[in-house]
Enzyme design. Sequence first.
Site, PDB file in Angstrom:
ATOM      1  N   CYS A  59       8.145   5.859  -7.169  1.00  0.00           N
ATOM      2  CA  CYS A  59       9.381   4.607  -7.407  1.00  0.00           C
ATOM      3  C   CYS A  59       9.920   5.968  -8.194  1.00  0.00           C
ATOM      4  O   CYS A  59      10.369   7.214  -8.837  1.00  0.00           O
ATOM      5  CB  CYS A  59       9.141   4.040  -8.527  1.00  0.00           C
ATOM      6  SG  CYS A  59      10.867   3.346 -10.010  1.00  0.00           S
ATOM      7  N   GLU A 102      10.441   5.957  -0.858  1.00  0.00           N
ATOM      8  CA  GLU A 102      11.593   5.753  -1.488  1.00  0.00           C
ATOM      9  C   GLU A 102      11.200   7.542  -2.213  1.00  0.00           C
ATOM     10  O   GLU A 102      10.529   7.725  -2.245  1.00  0.00           O
ATOM     11  CB  GLU A 102      11.654   5.138  -2.993  1.00  0.00           C
ATOM     12  CG  GLU A 102      11.033   4.112  -3.033  1.00  0.00           C
ATOM     13  CD  GLU A 102      11.229   3.016  -4.340  1.00  0.00           C
ATOM     14  OE1 GLU A 102      11.433   3.560  -5.573  1.00  0.00           O
ATOM     15  OE2 GLU A 102      11.121   1.788  -4.094  1.00  0.00           O
ATOM     16  N   TYR A 142       6.028   3.715  -0.884  1.00  0.00           N
ATOM     17  CA  TYR A 142       5.310   4.435  -2.938  1.00  0.00           C
ATOM     18  C   TYR A 142       4.823   5.963  -2.336  1.00  0.00           C
ATOM     19  O   TYR A 142       4.149   6.329  -3.083  1.00  0.00           O
ATOM     20  CB  TYR A 142       4.718   4.119  -3.774  1.00  0.00           C
ATOM     21  CG  TYR A 142       5.873   2.664  -4.040  1.00  0.00           C
ATOM     22  CD1 TYR A 142       6.892   2.936  -4.905  1.00  0.00           C
ATOM     23  CD2 TYR A 142       5.729   1.253  -4.080  1.00  0.00           C
ATOM     24  CE1 TYR A 142       7.744   2.149  -5.284  1.00  0.00           C
ATOM     25  CE2 TYR A 142       6.449   0.193  -4.797  1.00  0.00           C
ATOM     26  CZ  TYR A 142       7.448   0.727  -5.485  1.00  0.00           C
ATOM     27  OH  TYR A 142       7.946   0.100  -6.259  1.00  0.00           O
ATOM     28  N   CYS A 208       9.810   3.494 -15.943  1.00  0.00           N
ATOM     29  CA  CYS A 208       9.812   4.892 -15.820  1.00  0.00           C
ATOM     30  C   CYS A 208       8.091   4.961 -15.453  1.00  0.00           C
ATOM     31  O   CYS A 208       7.686   5.602 -16.329  1.00  0.00           O
ATOM     32  CB  CYS A 208      10.036   5.713 -16.718  1.00  0.00           C
ATOM     33  SG  CYS A 208      10.130   7.297 -16.878  1.00  0.00           S
ATOM     34  N   CYS A 217      -0.518  22.838 -11.214  1.00  0.00           N
ATOM     35  CA  CYS A 217       0.143  23.590  -9.999  1.00  0.00           C
ATOM     36  C   CYS A 217       0.189  24.987 -10.092  1.00  0.00           C
ATOM     37  O   CYS A 217       0.890  25.155 -10.902  1.00  0.00           O
ATOM     38  CB  CYS A 217       1.082  22.997  -9.270  1.00  0.00           C
ATOM     39  SG  CYS A 217       0.993  23.587  -7.496  1.00  0.00           S
TER      40      CYS A 217
END
Length: 222
Positions: A59, A102, A142, A208, A217
Amino acid sequence: MLENLFGRRVPTTLVSPADALPGRAERAFPVPPTHAVLGTPLEGPLPDGTREIFVGLGCFWGAEKLFWQLPGVVSTSVGYMGGTTPHPTYEETCTGMTGHTETVRVVFDPTVVSDEAVLRTFWENHDPTQGFRQGNDVGTQYRSAIFTTTPEQADLAARTREAFGTSLAERGFEPITTEVRPAAEAGPFYLAEADHQQYLHKVPHGYCPVHATGVRCEPLAG
């Protein structure tokens, strides 16, 4: 087909170009000229010395906020990319019949924040192993994606994907499903409707869904 959070049946395979919605020749709605938080242009030519990258991590409401808060980011916007239907609407994209995901457009100053740092923010703030979903958000819109704008970005996207995939595997996650390809190949970035731009600034307690894995990472060597 699977059911999304709202009980709607959504495709779990990408729609073929032949079956995609027809779309339209131009945008069907107005968009604001400037970023509601940063005050910079929402579209148009890149400011001198800046770069852009396009990322999909579920989203786009929560995803966009992650990047406008990142030091060195000059502008962000949300939209639809990687599909077939020209100038889609939010409702059309949510059917899975446009082929788009998105997407957040991130414009940044590389003297302040590097391409690699932007990519690390991307990897660390969603689960890139879920295929056509992020948590309860289900559907091809998504899917995780990186659409690069320079050969250097493409190289970094591939290298960070490999490194992060190793870190995820060590923590028991499945292989990464993130789509990585040049923006020129993915097709145009179509801006989303005004209500979706900087949504969490306008609706601070809004939905959210950032699905971070908790895996770091690590910076690339050399």
